[in-house]
Design a protein around this motif. Structure first.
Motif, PDB file in Angstrom:
ATOM      1  N   TRP A 118       0.807  -1.221   0.000  1.00  0.00           N
ATOM      2  CA  TRP A 118       0.000   0.000   0.000  1.00  0.00           C
ATOM      3  C   TRP A 118       0.841   1.273   0.000  1.00  0.00           C
ATOM      4  CZ3 TRP A 118       0.697   3.175   4.179  1.00  0.00           C
ATOM      5  CH2 TRP A 118       1.326   2.592   5.299  1.00  0.00           C
ATOM      6  N   ASP A 119       2.094   1.191   0.474  1.00  0.00           N
ATOM      7  CA  ASP A 119       2.912   2.400   0.551  1.00  0.00           C
ATOM      8  C   ASP A 119       4.185   2.272  -0.290  1.00  0.00           C
ATOM      9  OD1 ASP A 119       4.158   0.503   2.040  1.00  0.00           O
ATOM     10  OD2 ASP A 119       4.786   1.871   3.643  1.00  0.00           O
ATOM     11  N   LYS A 120       4.158   1.469  -1.320  1.00  0.00           N
ATOM     12  CA  LYS A 120       5.366   1.231  -2.095  1.00  0.00           C
ATOM     13  C   LYS A 120       5.808   2.499  -2.828  1.00  0.00           C
ATOM     14  CE  LYS A 120       3.358  -0.302  -6.479  1.00  0.00           C
ATOM     15  NZ  LYS A 120       4.117   0.601  -7.344  1.00  0.00           N
ATOM     16  N   ALA A 121       7.119   2.601  -3.016  1.00  0.00           N
ATOM     17  CA  ALA A 121       7.692   3.714  -3.781  1.00  0.00           C
ATOM     18  C   ALA A 121       8.863   3.178  -4.586  1.00  0.00           C
ATOM     19  CB  ALA A 121       8.157   4.840  -2.857  1.00  0.00           C
ATOM     20  N   GLU A 122       8.907   3.505  -5.858  1.00  0.00           N
ATOM     21  CA  GLU A 122       9.973   3.039  -6.731  1.00  0.00           C
ATOM     22  C   GLU A 122      11.225   3.890  -6.540  1.00  0.00           C
ATOM     23  OE1 GLU A 122       9.738   0.378  -8.428  1.00  0.00           O
ATOM     24  OE2 GLU A 122       7.582   0.004  -8.263  1.00  0.00           O
ATOM     25  N   LEU A 123      12.400   3.259  -6.729  1.00  0.00           N
ATOM     26  CA  LEU A 123      13.657   4.000  -6.604  1.00  0.00           C
ATOM     27  C   LEU A 123      13.741   5.149  -7.601  1.00  0.00           C
ATOM     28  CD1 LEU A 123      16.245   1.127  -6.072  1.00  0.00           C
ATOM     29  CD2 LEU A 123      15.425   2.768  -4.380  1.00  0.00           C
ATOM     30  N   THR A 124      13.112   4.987  -8.739  1.00  0.00           N
ATOM     31  CA  THR A 124      13.165   6.026  -9.768  1.00  0.00           C
ATOM     32  C   THR A 124      12.360   7.264  -9.404  1.00  0.00           C
ATOM     33  OG1 THR A 124      11.362   4.878 -10.910  1.00  0.00           O
ATOM     34  CG2 THR A 124      13.612   4.416 -11.646  1.00  0.00           C
ATOM     35  N   GLU A 125      11.635   7.220  -8.280  1.00  0.00           N
ATOM     36  CA  GLU A 125      10.893   8.392  -7.839  1.00  0.00           C
ATOM     37  C   GLU A 125      11.771   9.347  -7.022  1.00  0.00           C
ATOM     38  OE1 GLU A 125       7.312   7.462  -5.786  1.00  0.00           O
ATOM     39  OE2 GLU A 125       6.707   5.908  -7.211  1.00  0.00           O
ATOM     40  N   PHE A 126      12.956   8.861  -6.595  1.00  0.00           N
ATOM     41  CA  PHE A 126      13.789   9.634  -5.688  1.00  0.00           C
ATOM     42  C   PHE A 126      15.092  10.087  -6.344  1.00  0.00           C
ATOM     43  CE2 PHE A 126      11.543   6.638  -2.737  1.00  0.00           C
ATOM     44  CZ  PHE A 126      10.718   7.594  -2.160  1.00  0.00           C
ATOM     45  N   GLY A 127      15.602  11.216  -5.870  1.00  0.00           N
ATOM     46  CA  GLY A 127      16.942  11.673  -6.189  1.00  0.00           C
ATOM     47  C   GLY A 127      17.717  11.762  -4.892  1.00  0.00           C
ATOM     48  N   TYR A 128      18.880  11.135  -4.821  1.00  0.00           N
ATOM     49  CA  TYR A 128      19.627  11.037  -3.568  1.00  0.00           C
ATOM     50  C   TYR A 128      20.633  12.190  -3.459  1.00  0.00           C
ATOM     51  CZ  TYR A 128      17.407   6.576  -2.928  1.00  0.00           C
ATOM     52  OH  TYR A 128      16.453   5.600  -2.753  1.00  0.00           O
ATOM     53  N   VAL A 129      20.425  13.014  -2.431  1.00  0.00           N
ATOM     54  CA  VAL A 129      21.223  14.226  -2.235  1.00  0.00           C
ATOM     55  C   VAL A 129      22.590  13.875  -1.667  1.00  0.00           C
ATOM     56  CG1 VAL A 129      21.361  16.443  -1.055  1.00  0.00           C
ATOM     57  CG2 VAL A 129      19.143  15.605  -1.870  1.00  0.00           C
TER      58      VAL A 129
END
Length: 385
Positions: free
Chosen positions: A21-32
């Motif tokens: 229900w709370d999944k998030a793909e790695l491609t949604e994030f940019g790592y600072v």
């Protein structure tokens, strides 16, 4: 019948538990990797955020670039951060950030505590992220190409850690430690200071910025920083230089000593409503370079150790005099008095800068030479060496 009902119910529960229900793909994030904070001409916060670019293909394939920068602005830090996604197309992730750079021009006018408030409250940034004060505009530093690390953010972090440990020309200050310094009784903090050579596009960490009430008050030189680290017992390893006898101003006739360990005790003494501070420092190390000394006997060894001790004492007194002239207790003497005598500190705190400027410091340094290296105690190439 009960067994069948139990199996059916268990199966239904398993279906519920495995839901994403709370999944998030790695491609949604940019790592600072790093963020630099300045104020622009319109008075808004200007953020330069460095993101890590993952490599595509095999590990042996050299990537074209490992970091990109995004510039945003806003009336608040949070406002500027939220604008990143509109340019970058990804949500910024702050839990892998290596370093935060604060522009010197920004901290001349605004407190570091106000600027960093977001990073102290948000759940993603770590308290171990390292801090830097950058001469001029901090954003320019994140455009420098790193020498060996993947990004300039990682290089700056390594530079701060290694320089503080092995050269003692600057310090190492995580976000959590900076918060402690700013909230201490004296409110004085020291942060590593970075300088940019624009022509060569290189960054150097040398000295520290001294913050008074969160704002940059003045900058200590690398030599003064070494003395500060000694006085605050943060000195780990480094090199001490001292002139040959009778040649105090010669730029070439100098010898050096490698410090392996340094231990400092600082004891404030209060008498007749006046303060004095007794400083005792013990240094152990080995001969770095000889040019004019011979260490062939016990007496010569003791004279060599005494020369180093006297030079360190002079350097320490110069740094103490600089701090007293600035009326800035970067040594934490007021914090020590607060812990041992709260009632006295309550009376002294309103005028503590003047009290600190009037303190008498007694400095004693003891040096012990552990070895002279591969050669006997004479300069290389001379008879007997």
């Amino acid at each position: 019948m009960r067994s069948i009902a139990f199996v059916v119910l268990s199966g239904l529960l398993l279906l519920v538990l495995t839901g994403c229900w709370d999944k998030a793909e790695l491609t949604e994030f940019g790592y600072v990797q790093a963020v630099a904070i300045d104020r622009n001409a319109s008075g808004k916060f200007e953020l330069t955020t460095l993101f890590y670019v993952p490599s595509a293909g095999s590990e042996t394939q050299k990537p074209t670039r490992k970091g990109i920068t995004i510039k945003t602005q806003g009336d608040t830090i949070f406002d500027a951060l939220r604008d990143i996604s509109s340019q970058f197309g990804r949500k910024a992730k702050w839990d892998h950030m290596r370093i935060i750079l604060l522009g010197e021009q920004l901290l001349r006018k605004q407190s570091a505590g106000e600027v960093l408030d977001f990073f102290s409250r948000d759940h993603e940034p770590r308290a171990t992220v390292l801090m830097l004060v950058a001469e001029g505009q901090a954003g320019e530093y994140l455009t420098v190409k790193p020498f060996i690390e993947y990004t300039i953010g990682q290089q700056l972090r390594k530079m701060e850690k290694i320089a503080a440990k092995y050269s003692a020309n600057t310090s190492r200050v995580p976000l959590f430690d900076l918060a402690i310094q700013l909230k201490s009784e004296t409110g004085i903090a020291t942060v590593p200071f970075a300088q940019l050579e624009k022509a060569a596009k290189t960054v150097t960490l040398a000295g520290v910025a001294v913050l008074k009430e969160g704002k940059v008050g003045f900058i200590l030189t690398p030599a003064e920083t070494q003395s500060l680290l000694m006085l605050t017992n943060q000195y780990e390893e480094g090199i001490l230089e001292f002139p040959c006898p009778g040649k105090p101003d010669s730029p070439t006739d100098k010898e050096s000593f490698e410090v392996f360990s340094l231990d400092t005790s600082v004891n404030p003494v209060i008498q007749h409503n006046e303060a004095a501070v007794d400083v005792r420092i013990k240094i152990k190390g080995s001969v770095g370079e000889l040019r004019c000394s011979a260490l062939m006997s016990r007496e010569e060894g003791e004279q060599f150790e005494e020369r180093i001790a006297k030079q360190v004492e002079r350097d320490l007194q110069k740094t103490i005099a600089r701090l007293q002239k600035e009326k800035t207790d970067a040594l934490g003497i007021g914090n020590r008095i607060f812990r041992t005598n709260p009632a006295l500190w309550k009376r002294w705190k309103p005028a503590w800068p003047d009290h600190f400027a009037a303190i008498r410091f007694h400095v004693a340094v003891e040096v012990r030479v552990l070895n002279t290296g591969m050669n006997i105690g004479t300069p290389f190439g001379k008879k007997g060496g």
